[in-house]
Motif scaffolding. Structure first.
Motif, PDB file in Angstrom:
ATOM      1  N   ASN A  25       7.451  56.680 -52.456  1.00 17.80           N
ATOM      2  CA  ASN A  25       7.356  56.245 -53.771  1.00 17.80           C
ATOM      3  C   ASN A  25       8.174  56.869 -54.608  1.00 17.80           C
ATOM      4  O   ASN A  25       9.062  56.191 -55.522  1.00 17.80           O
ATOM      5  CB  ASN A  25       5.892  56.217 -54.373  1.00 17.80           C
ATOM      6  N   LEU A  26       8.516  58.038 -54.285  1.00 16.79           N
ATOM      7  CA  LEU A  26       9.598  58.724 -55.063  1.00 16.79           C
ATOM      8  C   LEU A  26      11.107  58.304 -54.590  1.00 16.79           C
ATOM      9  O   LEU A  26      11.807  57.793 -55.627  1.00 16.79           O
ATOM     10  CB  LEU A  26       9.487  60.358 -54.526  1.00 16.79           C
ATOM     11  N   VAL A  27      11.039  57.940 -53.631  1.00 16.04           N
ATOM     12  CA  VAL A  27      12.406  57.554 -52.805  1.00 16.04           C
ATOM     13  C   VAL A  27      12.830  56.239 -53.659  1.00 16.04           C
ATOM     14  O   VAL A  27      13.834  55.870 -53.921  1.00 16.04           O
ATOM     15  CB  VAL A  27      12.645  57.480 -51.488  1.00 16.04           C
ATOM     16  N   ARG A  28      11.714  55.229 -53.702  1.00 21.88           N
ATOM     17  CA  ARG A  28      11.795  53.836 -54.235  1.00 21.88           C
ATOM     18  C   ARG A  28      12.048  53.749 -55.470  1.00 21.88           C
ATOM     19  O   ARG A  28      12.900  53.062 -56.065  1.00 21.88           O
ATOM     20  CB  ARG A  28      10.488  53.116 -53.809  1.00 21.88           C
ATOM     21  N   ARG A  51      18.024  62.162 -60.940  1.00 26.95           N
ATOM     22  CA  ARG A  51      16.541  61.514 -61.355  1.00 26.95           C
ATOM     23  C   ARG A  51      15.608  61.731 -60.017  1.00 26.95           C
ATOM     24  O   ARG A  51      14.479  62.168 -60.399  1.00 26.95           O
ATOM     25  CB  ARG A  51      16.830  59.913 -61.439  1.00 26.95           C
ATOM     26  N   PHE A  52      16.082  61.729 -58.713  1.00 25.38           N
ATOM     27  CA  PHE A  52      15.197  61.974 -57.761  1.00 25.38           C
ATOM     28  C   PHE A  52      14.808  63.515 -58.014  1.00 25.38           C
ATOM     29  O   PHE A  52      13.488  63.921 -58.078  1.00 25.38           O
ATOM     30  CB  PHE A  52      15.925  62.000 -56.404  1.00 25.38           C
ATOM     31  N   ARG A  53      15.600  64.541 -58.369  1.00 26.41           N
ATOM     32  CA  ARG A  53      15.132  65.973 -58.488  1.00 26.41           C
ATOM     33  C   ARG A  53      14.136  66.058 -59.680  1.00 26.41           C
ATOM     34  O   ARG A  53      13.099  66.908 -59.704  1.00 26.41           O
ATOM     35  CB  ARG A  53      16.491  66.741 -58.695  1.00 26.41           C
ATOM     36  N   ARG A  54      14.545  65.463 -60.785  1.00 28.06           N
ATOM     37  CA  ARG A  54      13.685  65.270 -62.026  1.00 28.06           C
ATOM     38  C   ARG A  54      12.367  65.104 -61.669  1.00 28.06           C
ATOM     39  O   ARG A  54      11.165  65.759 -62.108  1.00 28.06           O
ATOM     40  CB  ARG A  54      14.245  64.506 -63.128  1.00 28.06           C
ATOM     41  N   TYR A  55      12.179  64.018 -60.979  1.00 32.34           N
ATOM     42  CA  TYR A  55      10.682  63.440 -60.688  1.00 32.34           C
ATOM     43  C   TYR A  55      10.166  64.268 -59.822  1.00 32.34           C
ATOM     44  O   TYR A  55       8.985  64.443 -59.966  1.00 32.34           O
ATOM     45  CB  TYR A  55      10.875  61.992 -60.055  1.00 32.34           C
ATOM     46  N   ALA A  56      10.969  64.817 -58.790  1.00 34.67           N
ATOM     47  CA  ALA A  56      10.503  65.643 -57.727  1.00 34.67           C
ATOM     48  C   ALA A  56       9.666  66.877 -58.201  1.00 34.67           C
ATOM     49  O   ALA A  56       8.626  67.509 -57.872  1.00 34.67           O
ATOM     50  CB  ALA A  56      11.318  66.125 -56.709  1.00 34.67           C
ATOM     51  N   SER A  57      10.370  67.361 -59.383  1.00 34.65           N
ATOM     52  CA  SER A  57       9.987  68.741 -59.938  1.00 34.65           C
ATOM     53  C   SER A  57       8.589  68.581 -60.663  1.00 34.65           C
ATOM     54  O   SER A  57       7.871  69.285 -61.046  1.00 34.65           O
ATOM     55  CB  SER A  57      11.086  69.061 -61.060  1.00 34.65           C
ATOM     56  N   MET A  65       5.944  66.858 -59.207  1.00 37.69           N
ATOM     57  CA  MET A  65       5.221  66.391 -58.153  1.00 37.69           C
ATOM     58  C   MET A  65       4.339  67.695 -57.884  1.00 37.69           C
ATOM     59  O   MET A  65       4.819  68.646 -57.940  1.00 37.69           O
ATOM     60  CB  MET A  65       5.890  65.774 -57.096  1.00 37.69           C
ATOM     61  N   ARG A  66       2.931  67.464 -57.825  1.00 39.66           N
ATOM     62  CA  ARG A  66       2.064  68.569 -57.489  1.00 39.66           C
ATOM     63  C   ARG A  66       1.439  68.850 -55.951  1.00 39.66           C
ATOM     64  O   ARG A  66       1.039  69.433 -55.807  1.00 39.66           O
ATOM     65  CB  ARG A  66       0.846  68.703 -58.590  1.00 39.66           C
ATOM     66  N   ARG A  67       1.595  67.460 -55.391  1.00 34.69           N
ATOM     67  CA  ARG A  67       1.009  67.341 -54.126  1.00 34.69           C
ATOM     68  C   ARG A  67       2.039  66.384 -53.483  1.00 34.69           C
ATOM     69  O   ARG A  67       2.349  65.441 -54.143  1.00 34.69           O
ATOM     70  CB  ARG A  67      -0.431  66.889 -54.162  1.00 34.69           C
ATOM     71  N   LEU A  68       2.173  66.577 -52.209  1.00 30.02           N
ATOM     72  CA  LEU A  68       3.009  65.767 -51.323  1.00 30.02           C
ATOM     73  C   LEU A  68       2.489  65.474 -49.872  1.00 30.02           C
ATOM     74  O   LEU A  68       2.126  66.570 -49.279  1.00 30.02           O
ATOM     75  CB  LEU A  68       4.482  66.352 -51.186  1.00 30.02           C
ATOM     76  N   THR A  69       2.274  64.386 -49.575  1.00 27.54           N
ATOM     77  CA  THR A  69       1.698  64.236 -48.057  1.00 27.54           C
ATOM     78  C   THR A  69       2.577  63.273 -47.418  1.00 27.54           C
ATOM     79  O   THR A  69       3.089  62.361 -47.837  1.00 27.54           O
ATOM     80  CB  THR A  69       0.303  63.330 -48.329  1.00 27.54           C
ATOM     81  N   LEU A  70       3.336  63.822 -46.364  1.00 26.40           N
ATOM     82  CA  LEU A  70       4.254  62.963 -45.686  1.00 26.40           C
ATOM     83  C   LEU A  70       3.548  62.295 -44.482  1.00 26.40           C
ATOM     84  O   LEU A  70       2.604  62.750 -44.041  1.00 26.40           O
ATOM     85  CB  LEU A  70       5.426  64.025 -44.782  1.00 26.40           C
ATOM     86  N   ASP A  71       4.246  61.139 -44.239  1.00 22.71           N
ATOM     87  CA  ASP A  71       3.495  60.314 -43.051  1.00 22.71           C
ATOM     88  C   ASP A  71       4.319  60.309 -41.824  1.00 22.71           C
ATOM     89  O   ASP A  71       5.368  60.206 -41.811  1.00 22.71           O
ATOM     90  CB  ASP A  71       3.565  58.879 -43.450  1.00 22.71           C
ATOM     91  N   ARG A  72       3.662  60.904 -40.617  1.00 25.97           N
ATOM     92  CA  ARG A  72       4.491  60.963 -39.404  1.00 25.97           C
ATOM     93  C   ARG A  72       5.185  59.762 -38.813  1.00 25.97           C
ATOM     94  O   ARG A  72       6.020  59.505 -38.390  1.00 25.97           O
ATOM     95  CB  ARG A  72       3.601  61.869 -38.404  1.00 25.97           C
ATOM     96  N   ASP A  73       4.423  58.710 -38.939  1.00 29.33           N
ATOM     97  CA  ASP A  73       4.873  57.378 -38.481  1.00 29.33           C
ATOM     98  C   ASP A  73       6.050  56.934 -39.419  1.00 29.33           C
ATOM     99  O   ASP A  73       6.551  56.130 -38.885  1.00 29.33           O
ATOM    100  CB  ASP A  73       3.727  56.465 -38.279  1.00 29.33           C
ATOM    101  N   PHE A  74       5.908  56.961 -40.593  1.00 28.77           N
ATOM    102  CA  PHE A  74       6.931  56.623 -41.531  1.00 28.77           C
ATOM    103  C   PHE A  74       7.476  57.585 -42.372  1.00 28.77           C
ATOM    104  O   PHE A  74       7.293  57.614 -43.727  1.00 28.77           O
ATOM    105  CB  PHE A  74       6.400  55.536 -42.576  1.00 28.77           C
ATOM    106  N   ASP A  75       8.216  58.452 -41.791  1.00 29.35           N
ATOM    107  CA  ASP A  75       8.822  59.667 -42.366  1.00 29.35           C
ATOM    108  C   ASP A  75      10.075  59.412 -42.917  1.00 29.35           C
ATOM    109  O   ASP A  75      11.112  59.741 -42.209  1.00 29.35           O
ATOM    110  CB  ASP A  75       8.758  60.924 -41.218  1.00 29.35           C
ATOM    111  N   GLU A  76      10.039  59.194 -44.438  1.00 28.19           N
ATOM    112  CA  GLU A  76      11.552  59.060 -44.709  1.00 28.19           C
ATOM    113  C   GLU A  76      12.216  60.476 -44.805  1.00 28.19           C
ATOM    114  O   GLU A  76      13.463  60.293 -45.170  1.00 28.19           O
ATOM    115  CB  GLU A  76      11.237  58.569 -46.401  1.00 28.19           C
ATOM    116  N   SER A  77      11.580  61.540 -44.667  1.00 32.84           N
ATOM    117  CA  SER A  77      12.447  62.698 -44.865  1.00 32.84           C
ATOM    118  C   SER A  77      13.360  62.855 -43.918  1.00 32.84           C
ATOM    119  O   SER A  77      14.411  63.337 -44.253  1.00 32.84           O
ATOM    120  CB  SER A  77      11.364  64.124 -44.954  1.00 32.84           C
ATOM    121  N   GLU A  78      12.952  62.206 -42.811  1.00 33.38           N
ATOM    122  CA  GLU A  78      14.155  62.420 -41.663  1.00 33.38           C
ATOM    123  C   GLU A  78      15.428  61.755 -41.796  1.00 33.38           C
ATOM    124  O   GLU A  78      16.673  62.067 -41.842  1.00 33.38           O
ATOM    125  CB  GLU A  78      13.601  61.875 -40.539  1.00 33.38           C
TER     126      GLU A  78
END
Length: 468
Positions: free
Chosen positions: A55-58, A82-88, A90-103
């Protein structure tokens, strides 16, 4: 110029708190879009409740990054800002192994960010990492973290995985964490190499720690440190006892309530706990009475696969009389059934563990070779009056006749007024049920006689389906 009333911070915070209370994220977005004076507060509140990287990326970066149907458009500096501003926020982050946008996202980030924390306000992080994403750990490992759940999946060489994992775990500041869960799915050699690294991370844990789980073996010093943590209430144990535990019985696990044991180390830990309880009750060791010991306090016990459910195992578990949740995963397989209890054993168990609310005594297999019958269900129903869900082996070869026999038990007459549970669920998993349509009504009536609040039966080849 904003209306003067908007400048009253207490009032604007009340508006935002009400939106959060009602779960109305759209209103927060509307506030941010329509009033510049409220933009910072509204967006900060919105993103502090958002756990999704997707959702952050979107919301900040080009759509093609998530749906790359053509060569990726490199985000502009404004988009990254804007990405970094919103990321700052965020208090919790749950990444999804099957849909991992971080890669896809992490390698695109500005190179100047790679040694910085991009999520500085994170309190909770759940990260299923891999060899491509874990090297970017500095982006996520905020100094404000209180909960870290890190899993690492790899099919690479032991040398490569160890070289990736070691600096990350060695660099973790675990002293202020309240929950720490580390698990790696790697080759056995890499797992052995990680023992000393994981042990060092555990030894750095401080008194704030409440939940802990580490998949690798640990040093004796690390295990003794765990046993003395003053606020540890949840522990997932994959390692065995220290060879010479030099601790007073009353100092061991002073707050432990939830325990998960790997099957291969379960018996030695259970035997140790029952011995410790005997020492405390007999007055040996410390004279402090504030620690009743895990046996008198534990309410949740889970034992993973690799254990046989027999009288020896249960003789230890029956000492944990405060248990409300018991989950034993047997290792039934093609070699045979790992469940060897009898109806008499079940009667003793239910008498000792009468506080049970959820009970799984092995996932019911298809062997149908166990010696327990539906009489064991009567023991659970009459002794454990708070029980809401149950799975236990029982032989179904003569199910209809067995039900007719046990449902004549007079102890069942007053059950509706004695049981406290309004909804009861019975799980049969792979139990073979040779029931034709004519028998299904009488069998169902028999189950309902034993469990008056029965609302669902799951598993097995049941003619009436999983819901009744």
């Amino acid at each position: 110029m904003p209306h003067p009333i908007i400048e009253i911070s207490e009032l604007t915070q009340l508006i935002i708190d009400q939106c959060l209370l009602l779960g109305n994220k759209r209103s927060l977005v509307s506030l941010a879009c329509t009033c510049r004076a409220l933009e910072e507060q509204a967006l900060s509140a919105l993103w502090s409740e958002e756990p999704s990287l997707r959702n952050l990326v979107r919301s900040t970066l080009p759509r093609e990054i998530i749906y790359p149907r053509k060569p990726l458009h490199k985000p502009t500096n404004a988009e990254w800002d804007r990405f970094r501003r919103y990321a700052s926020w965020m208090r919790r982050l749950t990444l999804d192994r099957d849909f991992d946008e971080s890669e896809e996202i992490f390698p695109l980030m500005p190179s100047s960010w790679l040694d910085e924390v991009v999520f500085p306000g994170l309190r909770k992080l759940h990260w299923p990492a891999n060899p491509h994403t874990l090297p970017f750990h500095r982006l996520l490992l905020s100094p404000t973290l209180t909960t870290l759940s890190l899993k690492y999946y790899s099919f690479g060489s032991s040398e490569e995985d160890f070289s990736i994992l070691r600096p990350v775990i060695m660099g973790l500041d675990t002293s202020h964490l309240r929950d720490l869960y580390l698990r790696w799915f790697v080759r056995e050699e890499a797992n052995r190499q990680m023992e000393s690294v994981a042990s060092c991370a555990v030894l750095r844990c401080g008194p704030a720690l409440k939940g802990l789980g580490v998949s690798s073996s640990l040093s004796d010093a690390a295990v003794q440190h765990i046993m003395q943590l003053p606020n540890l209430s949840t522990w997932c144990a994959s390692t065995g006892l220290p060879r010479r535990p030099n601790l007073s019985p009353s100092d061991i696990f002073p707050r432990l309530n939830y325990l998960t044991l790997a099957g291969e180390v379960s018996l030695e830990w259970l035997a140790f706990f029952t011995t410790t309880a005997h020492h405390i009750s007999s007055g040996r060791g410390s004279h402090s009475s504030s620690n009743r010991g895990p046996v008198q306090r534990l309410c949740h016990l889970h034992i993973s696969t690799g254990v046989s459910i027999n009288a020896v195992l249960m003789s230890h578990i029956m000492h944990f009389r405060e248990l409300t949740f018991l989950n034993l995963l047997s290792n039934c397989d093609w070699e045979g059934c790992a469940f060897s209890l009898t109806d008499d054993d079940i009667a003793e168990i239910t008498s000792a563990l009468s506080r049970l609310v959820h009970a799984v005594l092995g996932m019911v297999c298809s062997a149908n070779s166990c010696r327990t019958t539906v009489a064991s269900l009567v023991s659970f129903s009459t002794q454990c009056r708070d029980l809401e869900s149950l799975e236990v082996h029982f032989n179904t070869a003569n199910l209809r006749n067995d039900l007719e026999s046990v449902t004549a038990d007079p102890r069942l007459d007053n059950l509706p007024s004695l049981r406290t549970s309004n909804d009861f669920h019975l799980s049969l998993t792979d139990a073979p049920l040779a029931i034709d349509d004519d028998d299904s009504v009488s069998v169902l009536s028999g189950f309902r006689r034993i469990f008056p609040s029965l609302v669902a039966i799951g598993g097995g080849e049941i003619p009436w389906g999983p819901w009744i």
